[in-house]
Design a protein around this motif. Structure first.
Motif, PDB file in Angstrom:
ATOM      1  N   VAL A  14      11.173  52.660  54.748  1.00  0.00           N
ATOM      2  CA  VAL A  14      10.110  53.107  53.845  1.00  0.00           C
ATOM      3  C   VAL A  14       8.739  52.923  54.482  1.00  0.00           C
ATOM      4  O   VAL A  14       7.957  53.880  54.619  1.00  0.00           O
ATOM      5  CB  VAL A  14      10.192  52.358  52.498  1.00  0.00           C
ATOM      6  N   PHE A  15       8.433  51.704  54.882  1.00  0.00           N
ATOM      7  CA  PHE A  15       7.100  51.448  55.423  1.00  0.00           C
ATOM      8  C   PHE A  15       6.961  51.951  56.859  1.00  0.00           C
ATOM      9  O   PHE A  15       5.866  52.345  57.277  1.00  0.00           O
ATOM     10  CB  PHE A  15       6.790  49.955  55.336  1.00  0.00           C
ATOM     11  N   GLY A  16       8.059  51.955  57.600  1.00  0.00           N
ATOM     12  CA  GLY A  16       8.005  52.534  58.940  1.00  0.00           C
ATOM     13  C   GLY A  16       7.736  54.016  58.885  1.00  0.00           C
ATOM     14  O   GLY A  16       6.939  54.555  59.683  1.00  0.00           O
ATOM     15  N   GLY A  17       8.374  54.715  57.949  1.00  0.00           N
ATOM     16  CA  GLY A  17       8.112  56.146  57.798  1.00  0.00           C
ATOM     17  C   GLY A  17       6.684  56.417  57.359  1.00  0.00           C
ATOM     18  O   GLY A  17       6.047  57.383  57.806  1.00  0.00           O
ATOM     19  N   TYR A  18       6.187  55.556  56.471  1.00  0.00           N
ATOM     20  CA  TYR A  18       4.802  55.709  56.011  1.00  0.00           C
ATOM     21  C   TYR A  18       3.810  55.556  57.159  1.00  0.00           C
ATOM     22  O   TYR A  18       2.875  56.349  57.322  1.00  0.00           O
ATOM     23  CB  TYR A  18       4.532  54.688  54.918  1.00  0.00           C
ATOM     24  N   ALA A  20       4.501  55.858  60.369  1.00  0.00           N
ATOM     25  CA  ALA A  20       4.726  56.913  61.363  1.00  0.00           C
ATOM     26  C   ALA A  20       4.043  58.215  60.953  1.00  0.00           C
ATOM     27  O   ALA A  20       3.650  59.023  61.808  1.00  0.00           O
ATOM     28  CB  ALA A  20       6.224  57.143  61.545  1.00  0.00           C
ATOM     29  N   ALA A  21       3.892  58.422  59.663  1.00  0.00           N
ATOM     30  CA  ALA A  21       3.230  59.640  59.168  1.00  0.00           C
ATOM     31  C   ALA A  21       1.708  59.507  59.185  1.00  0.00           C
ATOM     32  O   ALA A  21       1.010  60.430  58.754  1.00  0.00           O
ATOM     33  CB  ALA A  21       3.709  59.944  57.752  1.00  0.00           C
ATOM     34  N   GLY A  22       1.212  58.367  59.643  1.00  0.00           N
ATOM     35  CA  GLY A  22      -0.227  58.172  59.728  1.00  0.00           C
ATOM     36  C   GLY A  22      -0.824  57.400  58.570  1.00  0.00           C
ATOM     37  O   GLY A  22      -2.050  57.316  58.449  1.00  0.00           O
ATOM     38  N   GLY A  23       0.009  56.848  57.702  1.00  0.00           N
ATOM     39  CA  GLY A  23      -0.494  56.080  56.568  1.00  0.00           C
ATOM     40  C   GLY A  23      -1.077  54.745  56.996  1.00  0.00           C
ATOM     41  O   GLY A  23      -0.762  54.214  58.060  1.00  0.00           O
ATOM     42  N   LYS A  24      -1.920  54.210  56.154  1.00  0.00           N
ATOM     43  CA  LYS A  24      -2.567  52.929  56.429  1.00  0.00           C
ATOM     44  C   LYS A  24      -2.150  51.915  55.374  1.00  0.00           C
ATOM     45  O   LYS A  24      -2.186  52.189  54.173  1.00  0.00           O
ATOM     46  CB  LYS A  24      -4.081  53.087  56.435  1.00  0.00           C
ATOM     47  N   LEU A  25      -1.756  50.728  55.854  1.00  0.00           N
ATOM     48  CA  LEU A  25      -1.293  49.679  54.944  1.00  0.00           C
ATOM     49  C   LEU A  25      -2.430  48.958  54.241  1.00  0.00           C
ATOM     50  O   LEU A  25      -2.191  48.193  53.300  1.00  0.00           O
ATOM     51  CB  LEU A  25      -0.450  48.654  55.714  1.00  0.00           C
ATOM     52  N   GLY A  26      -3.653  49.182  54.661  1.00  0.00           N
ATOM     53  CA  GLY A  26      -4.784  48.456  54.094  1.00  0.00           C
ATOM     54  C   GLY A  26      -4.899  48.628  52.596  1.00  0.00           C
ATOM     55  O   GLY A  26      -5.083  47.662  51.853  1.00  0.00           O
ATOM     56  N   ILE A  27      -4.821  49.880  52.128  1.00  0.00           N
ATOM     57  CA  ILE A  27      -4.971  50.150  50.700  1.00  0.00           C
ATOM     58  C   ILE A  27      -3.836  49.489  49.917  1.00  0.00           C
ATOM     59  O   ILE A  27      -4.051  48.887  48.861  1.00  0.00           O
ATOM     60  CB  ILE A  27      -4.986  51.673  50.444  1.00  0.00           C
TER      61      ILE A  27
END
Length: 364
Positions: A14-18, A20-27
């Motif tokens: 889940v988080f690896g795919g996020y 990899a798609a360019g998402g940022k964990l900061g928010i």
């Protein structure tokens, strides 16, 4: 083991795919503590409201089943068959001697040889109560079977309360996630005069609530509930095995037949092989429990004859040989409990002088 691996796979995918798609964990990380407080806290409160103290205690305990798996292993099923064999053997040979074992199983020399089973109160009580009932002449197999079915089903229904409680929480988590998201939107609307980049982060933080509710429901809590249910139902086979053997005994089947009925009704992945079970019986000082009977046709011209019966001991079984005197009209009927032989002419006598003297006394 597989439970832990599954959790790791869920988070990595889940988080690896996020990422990899360019998402940022900061928010997500910024909003996570507050969203989790609202969603997790509301779920915990709903759980406390909808369940009694005993169910709450069992549910927290049963979560460990996700990682430990079934309580009863193959060795336990083998030990149970050996225990039942010994108990039924005593019941048939000396019913009075059985009383000391079923009235005080914790001090019983038979139960003490199988400590894992002895520690399980339900298994011990199921065996002792049924044998005690039979000793009081309440031996109608159908009535006892009905009582056992109701008792086992009642225990299973009670044990399944924990997985039902978890599933109820899983069903409610997505809605609680929406509640948290709506509160986040309300907060955002209070800052509608802020620049778009600030509003975007606030809206993103609000949507973390929806994500968290759905993720916890279908990624963790629902799979936990399903696993707990599967483990509980798998452990229930252990008590069904006790039922099968004891009911077969009430049908007056031989002890070896009762044990084989139980072995055949054991789930395949827990079923001990014939050789493994026999070796365990030997190691425990029990008698070998299969009798191989062979019928031999011997040519004879006599019209009236004597039936000769011979026997011999072999590795793993006893052999009983019945000479039919050349009879062509012999009929043999075999069922699970007995063998019936019908002859077409008169029999003078049955000669067993070479039979029972060669068999071990505990085999007769």
């Amino acid at each position: 083991m597989f439970g832990l691996i599954g959790i790791i796979v869920i988070f990595v995918m889940v988080f690896g795919g996020y990422l990899a798609a360019g998402g940022k964990l900061g928010i997500i990380m910024k909003s996570l503590p507050f969203e989790f407080m609202m969603i997790g806290g509301a779920a915990a409160g709903a759980f406390l409201i909808s369940n009694d103290k005993l169910t709450i205690k069992h549910t927290l305990k049963d979560i460990g089943k996700v990682f430990k798996g079934a309580k009863w292993k193959l060795a336990d099923y083998r030990d149970l068959l050996c225990l039942l064999f010994e108990v039924l053997k005593v019941a048939k040979q000396n019913p009075l001697a059985l009383e000391e074992h079923i009235e005080n199983p914790q001090a019983s020399s038979i139960f003490s040889r199988y400590p894992n089973i002895q520690k399980d109160n339900e298994a011990v009580e199921l065996i002792c109560d049924t044998l005690r009932t039979a000793s009081m002449n309440y031996d109608d197999p159908h009535q006892v079977e009905e009582v056992l079915d109701k008792r086992i089903q009642s225990n299973l229904d009670h044990a399944l309360h924990s997985c039902h409680a978890l599933q109820t929480v899983a069903d409610g988590l997505p809605a609680l996630g929406i509640v948290a998201a709506v509160l986040g939107i309300i907060k955002t609307m209070g800052s509608i005069d802020q620049p778009p980049e600030i509003l975007g982060k606030m809206i993103g933080g609000a949507l973390v609530g929806t994500f968290l509710g759905v993720f916890l429901a279908y990624g963790l809590v629902a799979p936990f509930a399903a696993k707990v249910k599967a483990v509980i139902e798998e452990d229930a086979h252990f008590y069904n095995l006790i039922r099968e053997v004891l009911i077969a005994n009430l049908h007056n089947h031989a002890t070896n037949i009762c044990i084989e009925v139980g072995r055949q009704n054991t789930p395949e992945h827990f079923r001990p092989s014939f050789g493994d079970l026999e070796a365990s019986l030997k190691a425990g000082g029990c008698m070998r429990y299969f009798l191989c009977i062979v019928f031999c046709l011997i040519t004879s011209n006599a019209h009236a004859f004597t039936i000769k019966v011979k026997a011999g001991e072999h590795e793993g079984f006893s052999r009983l040989v019945i000479y039919t005197g050349g009879q062509q009209a012999v009929k043999v009927a075999i069922d699970i409990a007995k063998i019936r032989i019908e002859y077409g002419q008169r029999i003078d006598a049955i000669d067993t002088t070479q039979a029972f003297s060669r068999l071990q006394s505990d085999r007769i």
